[in-house]
Motif scaffolding. Structure first.
Motif, mmCIF file in Angstrom:
data_model
loop_
_atom_site.group_PDB
_atom_site.id
_atom_site.type_symbol
_atom_site.label_atom_id
_atom_site.label_comp_id
_atom_site.label_asym_id
_atom_site.label_seq_id
_atom_site.Cartn_x
_atom_site.Cartn_y
_atom_site.Cartn_z
ATOM 1 N N SER A 84 0.602 7.910 15.407
ATOM 2 C CA SER A 84 1.998 7.518 15.536
ATOM 3 C C SER A 84 2.280 6.476 14.453
ATOM 4 O O SER A 84 1.439 5.610 14.181
ATOM 5 C CB SER A 84 2.230 6.914 16.926
ATOM 6 O OG SER A 84 3.543 6.442 17.067
ATOM 7 N N VAL A 85 3.430 6.571 13.791
ATOM 8 C CA VAL A 85 3.725 5.713 12.640
ATOM 9 C C VAL A 85 4.965 4.858 12.916
ATOM 10 O O VAL A 85 6.005 5.369 13.350
ATOM 11 C CB VAL A 85 3.937 6.553 11.362
ATOM 12 C CG1 VAL A 85 4.341 5.659 10.190
ATOM 13 C CG2 VAL A 85 2.678 7.343 11.027
ATOM 14 N N THR A 102 0.843 -1.191 0.000
ATOM 15 C CA THR A 102 0.000 0.000 0.000
ATOM 16 C C THR A 102 0.884 1.248 0.000
ATOM 17 O O THR A 102 2.050 1.172 0.411
ATOM 18 C CB THR A 102 -0.938 -0.022 1.238
ATOM 19 O OG1 THR A 102 -1.969 0.938 1.081
ATOM 20 C CG2 THR A 102 -0.184 0.226 2.525
ATOM 21 N N PRO A 103 0.371 2.402 -0.477
ATOM 22 C CA PRO A 103 1.193 3.618 -0.468
ATOM 23 C C PRO A 103 1.652 3.997 0.934
ATOM 24 O O PRO A 103 1.009 3.651 1.933
ATOM 25 C CB PRO A 103 0.246 4.678 -1.046
ATOM 26 C CG PRO A 103 -0.706 3.906 -1.894
ATOM 27 C CD PRO A 103 -0.913 2.608 -1.177
ATOM 28 N N ASP A 104 2.779 4.720 0.988
ATOM 29 C CA ASP A 104 3.271 5.219 2.269
ATOM 30 C C ASP A 104 2.157 5.924 3.035
ATOM 31 O O ASP A 104 1.290 6.575 2.439
ATOM 32 C CB ASP A 104 4.398 6.236 2.042
ATOM 33 C CG ASP A 104 5.674 5.591 1.538
ATOM 34 O OD1 ASP A 104 5.883 4.388 1.790
ATOM 35 O OD2 ASP A 104 6.465 6.295 0.877
ATOM 36 N N PHE A 105 2.207 5.830 4.350
ATOM 37 C CA PHE A 105 1.266 6.593 5.165
ATOM 38 C C PHE A 105 1.502 8.083 4.920
ATOM 39 O O PHE A 105 2.643 8.534 4.837
ATOM 40 C CB PHE A 105 1.473 6.272 6.641
ATOM 41 C CG PHE A 105 1.212 4.835 6.995
ATOM 42 C CD1 PHE A 105 -0.031 4.258 6.780
ATOM 43 C CD2 PHE A 105 2.217 4.044 7.545
ATOM 44 C CE1 PHE A 105 -0.271 2.934 7.106
ATOM 45 C CE2 PHE A 105 1.991 2.726 7.871
ATOM 46 C CZ PHE A 105 0.738 2.160 7.648
ATOM 47 N N PRO A 106 0.433 8.882 4.802
ATOM 48 C CA PRO A 106 0.623 10.317 4.545
ATOM 49 C C PRO A 106 1.328 11.014 5.704
ATOM 50 O O PRO A 106 1.194 10.607 6.865
ATOM 51 C CB PRO A 106 -0.809 10.829 4.364
ATOM 52 C CG PRO A 106 -1.686 9.808 5.007
ATOM 53 C CD PRO A 106 -0.990 8.499 4.873
ATOM 54 N N MET A 108 -3.011 6.921 20.998
ATOM 55 C CA MET A 108 -4.332 6.326 20.800
ATOM 56 C C MET A 108 -4.461 5.738 19.402
ATOM 57 O O MET A 108 -5.138 4.720 19.190
ATOM 58 C CB MET A 108 -5.427 7.367 21.013
ATOM 59 C CG MET A 108 -6.837 6.798 20.830
ATOM 60 S SD MET A 108 -8.131 8.052 20.954
ATOM 61 C CE MET A 108 -7.901 8.611 22.635
ATOM 62 N N ARG A 109 -3.803 6.379 18.405
ATOM 63 C CA ARG A 109 -3.900 5.944 17.014
ATOM 64 C C ARG A 109 -2.493 5.611 16.513
ATOM 65 O O ARG A 109 -1.590 6.448 16.593
ATOM 66 C CB ARG A 109 -4.527 7.035 16.144
ATOM 67 C CG ARG A 109 -5.889 7.512 16.635
ATOM 68 C CD ARG A 109 -6.399 8.674 15.817
ATOM 69 N NE ARG A 109 -7.652 9.201 16.358
ATOM 70 C CZ ARG A 109 -7.728 10.162 17.253
ATOM 71 N NH1 ARG A 109 -6.614 10.739 17.714
ATOM 72 N NH2 ARG A 109 -8.902 10.568 17.705
ATOM 73 N N ILE A 110 -2.327 4.411 15.973
ATOM 74 C CA ILE A 110 -1.019 3.959 15.511
ATOM 75 C C ILE A 110 -1.162 3.337 14.130
ATOM 76 O O ILE A 110 -1.976 2.421 13.936
ATOM 77 C CB ILE A 110 -0.399 2.934 16.480
ATOM 78 C CG1 ILE A 110 -0.258 3.533 17.882
ATOM 79 C CG2 ILE A 110 0.948 2.456 15.958
ATOM 80 C CD1 ILE A 110 0.292 2.559 18.912
ATOM 81 N N ALA A 111 -0.381 3.831 13.164
ATOM 82 C CA ALA A 111 -0.307 3.236 11.832
ATOM 83 C C ALA A 111 0.991 2.450 11.736
ATOM 84 O O ALA A 111 2.056 2.954 12.110
ATOM 85 C CB ALA A 111 -0.351 4.321 10.766
#
Length: 248
Positions: free
Chosen positions: A57-58, A47-51, A76-79
């Motif tokens: 948090s990436v 999949t494309p890179d995370f924006p 709270m949110r992690i890619a």
């Protein structure tokens, strides 16, 4: 999870995979951004890179490193994904890795991009698609704005496969009947989803005319298959804007 979007899509907890065409990433990002409990975002396909502006948090690391990092990241949110040699892409994680990281990371919800569509608005799955995590909830997405467009590779991913599944000729305008058949016939969007709960999602319902057409398609889907208990209509004017829920 308490948002109307999470409730409509049965995406309040567990692992939720998005497949189809015409809004997978935007729907997943809307669910991520609206999360009020710990949520992960990953992929079982390239999949494309995370924006850069993603509200999360990436971590793009090898699976063994992710197993160490995710439990200790307080966000709270992690890619997360793993690296790949493909340019401007991140690599997929296996079903076992996604399931293990969902538990290790103590996520209430894990969101998974589970196939590709090459930026088209409608698709039929290939032989080895989708890559749905067993036991997950599946969001099967199609853009209602494909209606009336010729069935060819400008609007459709694998138009020949769509024609085979639905019985419509290549080059003919895409009809509501075609979209309904794509959800209800063998080899269509439910292909490879096993016993998962599948939610048909008609996206890009951006005006009253499209809403009326989308409701007709939704009713046809429910009439032709007992598998589904709802069809969800979303707008692309604001990512993940809930338009309607058509119940059986």
């Amino acid at each position: 999870m308490s948002s109307s979007l999470h409730q409509a899509l049965c995406a309040e907890r567990g692992i939720v995979c998005a497949i189809g065409a015409g809004g997978k990433k935007t729907t997943l990002f809307a669910l991520l951004e609206g999360a009020t409990e710990r949520t992960g975002l990953t992929a079982s396909v390239f999949t494309p890179d995370f924006p850069e502006d993603i509200d999360a948090s990436v971590h793009v690391e090898a699976p063994e490193t992710l197993r160490r990092l995710l439990p200790t990241d307080p966000a709270m949110r992690i890619a997360y994904a793993q690296p790949t040699d493909k340019p401007r892409r991140v690599g997929p994680l296996s079903f076992d890795e996604i399931t293990a990281l969902h538990a290790l990371g103590k996520f209430t919800l894990t969101l998974v991009k589970a196939d590709g569509a090459r930026m088209r608005r409608i698709k039929a799955p290939g032989e080895h698609e989708p890559r749905v995590v067993p036991g997950s909830t599946v969001l099967a997405i199609t853009s209602i704005q494909s209606l009336g467009r010729p069935l060819d590779d400008r609007i459709a991913h694998r138009p020949e496969r769509i024609a085979e599944v639905t019985g419509q000729q290549l080059g003919e305008p895409i009809s509501g009947t075609l979209i309904a058949r794509l959800y209800t016939r063998q080899g269509g969007l439910a292909n490879g989803t096993g016993n998962s709960t599948v939610i048909p999602v008609l996206n890009m319902v951006d005006d009253a005319g499209l809403q009326a057409r989308a409701r007709e398609v939704a009713q046809a889907i429910l009439a032709e298959s007992e598998r589904y208990d709802r069809v969800v209509l979303l707008s692309a004017r604001r990512s993940g804007q809930l338009v309607d829920i058509i119940l059986r």
